[in-house]
Design a protein around this motif. Sequence first.
Motif, PDB file in Angstrom:
ATOM      1  N   GLN A  80      43.355 -59.697   3.461  1.00 20.64           N
ATOM      2  CA  GLN A  80      44.450 -59.190   4.273  1.00 20.64           C
ATOM      3  C   GLN A  80      45.033 -57.913   3.670  1.00 20.64           C
ATOM      4  O   GLN A  80      45.321 -56.946   4.372  1.00 20.64           O
ATOM      5  CB  GLN A  80      45.550 -60.256   4.371  1.00 20.64           C
ATOM      6  CG  GLN A  80      46.757 -59.852   5.199  1.00 20.64           C
ATOM      7  CD  GLN A  80      46.429 -59.759   6.670  1.00 20.64           C
ATOM      8  OE1 GLN A  80      45.655 -60.560   7.189  1.00 20.64           O
ATOM      9  NE2 GLN A  80      46.986 -58.765   7.346  1.00 20.64           N
ATOM     10  N   TYR A 133      33.698 -64.607   9.328  1.00 22.82           N
ATOM     11  CA  TYR A 133      34.739 -63.842   9.997  1.00 22.82           C
ATOM     12  C   TYR A 133      34.484 -62.343   9.892  1.00 22.82           C
ATOM     13  O   TYR A 133      34.778 -61.589  10.816  1.00 22.82           O
ATOM     14  CB  TYR A 133      36.100 -64.156   9.384  1.00 22.82           C
ATOM     15  CG  TYR A 133      36.624 -65.546   9.653  1.00 22.82           C
ATOM     16  CD1 TYR A 133      36.844 -65.993  10.948  1.00 22.82           C
ATOM     17  CD2 TYR A 133      36.930 -66.414   8.603  1.00 22.82           C
ATOM     18  CE1 TYR A 133      37.339 -67.269  11.193  1.00 22.82           C
ATOM     19  CE2 TYR A 133      37.434 -67.683   8.840  1.00 22.82           C
ATOM     20  CZ  TYR A 133      37.641 -68.107  10.137  1.00 22.82           C
ATOM     21  OH  TYR A 133      38.137 -69.359  10.380  1.00 22.82           O
ATOM     22  N   ASP A 137      34.493 -58.938  12.808  1.00 26.38           N
ATOM     23  CA  ASP A 137      35.595 -57.975  12.795  1.00 26.38           C
ATOM     24  C   ASP A 137      35.368 -56.789  13.725  1.00 26.38           C
ATOM     25  O   ASP A 137      36.279 -56.353  14.429  1.00 26.38           O
ATOM     26  CB  ASP A 137      35.839 -57.459  11.373  1.00 26.38           C
ATOM     27  CG  ASP A 137      36.620 -58.446  10.520  1.00 26.38           C
ATOM     28  OD1 ASP A 137      37.392 -59.235  11.092  1.00 26.38           O
ATOM     29  OD2 ASP A 137      36.445 -58.421   9.285  1.00 26.38           O
ATOM     30  N   ARG A 236      44.459 -62.646  24.511  1.00 23.18           N
ATOM     31  CA  ARG A 236      43.651 -62.967  23.344  1.00 23.18           C
ATOM     32  C   ARG A 236      43.057 -64.378  23.368  1.00 23.18           C
ATOM     33  O   ARG A 236      42.651 -64.889  22.345  1.00 23.18           O
ATOM     34  CB  ARG A 236      44.488 -62.782  22.067  1.00 23.18           C
ATOM     35  CG  ARG A 236      44.803 -61.321  21.813  1.00 23.18           C
ATOM     36  CD  ARG A 236      45.364 -61.128  20.425  1.00 23.18           C
ATOM     37  NE  ARG A 236      45.589 -59.716  20.169  1.00 23.18           N
ATOM     38  CZ  ARG A 236      44.658 -58.862  19.790  1.00 23.18           C
ATOM     39  NH1 ARG A 236      43.441 -59.277  19.631  1.00 23.18           N
ATOM     40  NH2 ARG A 236      44.949 -57.602  19.565  1.00 23.18           N
ATOM     41  N   THR A 354      39.178 -65.558  16.155  1.00 24.79           N
ATOM     42  CA  THR A 354      39.040 -64.100  16.081  1.00 24.79           C
ATOM     43  C   THR A 354      39.608 -63.434  17.327  1.00 24.79           C
ATOM     44  O   THR A 354      40.243 -62.378  17.246  1.00 24.79           O
ATOM     45  CB  THR A 354      37.566 -63.715  15.892  1.00 24.79           C
ATOM     46  OG1 THR A 354      37.045 -64.384  14.738  1.00 24.79           O
ATOM     47  CG2 THR A 354      37.416 -62.211  15.678  1.00 24.79           C
ATOM     48  N   VAL A 357      43.726 -63.507  17.111  1.00 23.64           N
ATOM     49  CA  VAL A 357      44.507 -62.863  16.052  1.00 23.64           C
ATOM     50  C   VAL A 357      44.106 -61.394  15.932  1.00 23.64           C
ATOM     51  O   VAL A 357      42.926 -61.089  15.782  1.00 23.64           O
ATOM     52  CB  VAL A 357      44.287 -63.582  14.703  1.00 23.64           C
ATOM     53  CG1 VAL A 357      45.223 -63.006  13.646  1.00 23.64           C
ATOM     54  CG2 VAL A 357      44.534 -65.072  14.846  1.00 23.64           C
ATOM     55  N   PRO A 359      43.596 -57.634  14.147  1.00 21.37           N
ATOM     56  CA  PRO A 359      43.150 -57.286  12.793  1.00 21.37           C
ATOM     57  C   PRO A 359      44.282 -57.197  11.778  1.00 21.37           C
ATOM     58  O   PRO A 359      44.081 -57.470  10.592  1.00 21.37           O
ATOM     59  CB  PRO A 359      42.469 -55.925  12.994  1.00 21.37           C
ATOM     60  CG  PRO A 359      41.986 -55.960  14.396  1.00 21.37           C
ATOM     61  CD  PRO A 359      43.044 -56.714  15.163  1.00 21.37           C
ATOM     62  N   ARG A 362      44.716 -60.835  10.740  1.00 23.06           N
ATOM     63  CA  ARG A 362      43.566 -61.709  10.946  1.00 23.06           C
ATOM     64  C   ARG A 362      43.132 -62.455   9.683  1.00 23.06           C
ATOM     65  O   ARG A 362      42.946 -63.680   9.709  1.00 23.06           O
ATOM     66  CB  ARG A 362      42.392 -60.879  11.484  1.00 23.06           C
ATOM     67  CG  ARG A 362      41.160 -61.684  11.823  1.00 23.06           C
ATOM     68  CD  ARG A 362      40.103 -60.797  12.456  1.00 23.06           C
ATOM     69  NE  ARG A 362      40.508 -60.342  13.784  1.00 23.06           N
ATOM     70  CZ  ARG A 362      39.900 -59.370  14.457  1.00 23.06           C
ATOM     71  NH1 ARG A 362      38.876 -58.732  13.904  1.00 23.06           N
ATOM     72  NH2 ARG A 362      40.306 -59.041  15.660  1.00 23.06           N
ATOM     73  N   GLN A 366      42.952 -66.538   9.098  1.00 24.30           N
ATOM     74  CA  GLN A 366      41.638 -67.171   8.952  1.00 24.30           C
ATOM     75  C   GLN A 366      41.540 -67.948   7.648  1.00 24.30           C
ATOM     76  O   GLN A 366      40.936 -69.029   7.594  1.00 24.30           O
ATOM     77  CB  GLN A 366      40.547 -66.101   9.037  1.00 24.30           C
ATOM     78  CG  GLN A 366      40.413 -65.512  10.430  1.00 24.30           C
ATOM     79  CD  GLN A 366      39.597 -64.236  10.468  1.00 24.30           C
ATOM     80  OE1 GLN A 366      39.466 -63.530   9.461  1.00 24.30           O
ATOM     81  NE2 GLN A 366      39.045 -63.909  11.629  1.00 24.30           N
TER      82      GLN A 366
END
Length: 418
Positions: A80, A133, A137, A236, A354, A357, A359, A362, A366
């Motif tokens: 993050q 994940y 992205d 989303r 994914t 949430v 970026p 995210r 996760q």
Amino acid sequence: MTTNVPVRIHDVPRLQAQRRSLTVLVIAQVLSGVGLAAGVTVGALLAQDLLSSTGLAGLPSAVGTAGSALAAVAVGRVSQARGRRPGLALGYLAGAVGSFGVIAAAVAGSPVLLFLALFLYGAGTATNLQARYAGADLAAPERRAGAVSVVLVATTLGGVVGPNLAAPTGGLARAFGIPYLAGPFLLAGAAYALAALVLAVWLRPDPLLLARALEDGPAAAPDAAAGRTPPAVARRGPGVLVGALVMVITQLVMVAIMTMTPVHMHDSGSGAAAAGLVIAVHIGAMYLPSPLTGWLVDRYGRLTVATASGLVLLAAGLVAAGAPDDSVAAYAVALALLGLGWNLGLVAGTAIITDAVPPATRARTQGLVDVSISVSGAVGGLVSGLVVAVAGYPLLAVGGGVLALVVVPVVVVAARNR
């Protein structure tokens, strides 16, 4: 004359970076799969040897799960703040340190050092799972599940190679004066260290940081000018809670039934080779269908495949409960269905998370989701033994299958709220 333009011009850097990211992630996943499988192969046996007790041989799994849960938080937070590259690389580096710590514990004959090292070794497991994940992205929303599946299936190759190198690495360990059972951890440490190096050097540009930059930058301008809603603020999907519940339930059911099937087969008179074959089939079913699962999720929707995961897990429980004691084939079918159901739930749940949430937040989300997955797996493993002791394996299998159906109302509610 018309010109077909498959993508807008500002999407080109994203597509190029996505291809590069997937290539690097696949290489790292193959290596980490070797590390993961090599250590798991002998962890319990090494603990049994050092402790001179079979009753505590299950502790490595519990300690590794605890380390995996903590590492999931750490990897998520580092990713993050700094991006996927340092987060994943540090996770694999911790797994390498843990592997070499296991070797030191074996040489010193120290159970305390062994469990401390196995706690660190669990970081490799968490990082291996979190890498999926990173594959999503930069993927377009309609291709996210496919990208996740590419990363997942890469683990399979390493997972097949690792256990087969247990004997050669054991011989190598003896040549260096290291206990035979610690040999696979030589391989695990080297594999995890190489995976960390591959990511640290080649995972550029960082997929998460680039996804943030593209979302916040001028890429949204053409959409706004055309009156379209930019992807960053589009609806989303069904939400984090739904994706988390799908993965938590499928993990709990899968681990519970998987853990006790070899024990039940052994108690019913089957040999170690038969149980090993069934588990091999199960592991293959967990990862090999990933490309097909990814296509199904992208083609027919996240919630549809999540529902299918619950139904497949129910079928697995029913087949396992009704399997004759001497039928290796029946148990193999049951655990193949169990692995497939888990795969469907994991890929669908990952895509849901994914989608839900942005970026900007995210990686942290996760990481927390994967903590809950690790905890559910630990609970499934612990409770399964108690259930079998009190009520028997068939009830565990049926109960697990019925529990998996909880996914269905979760999906129904999510579909109504979209």
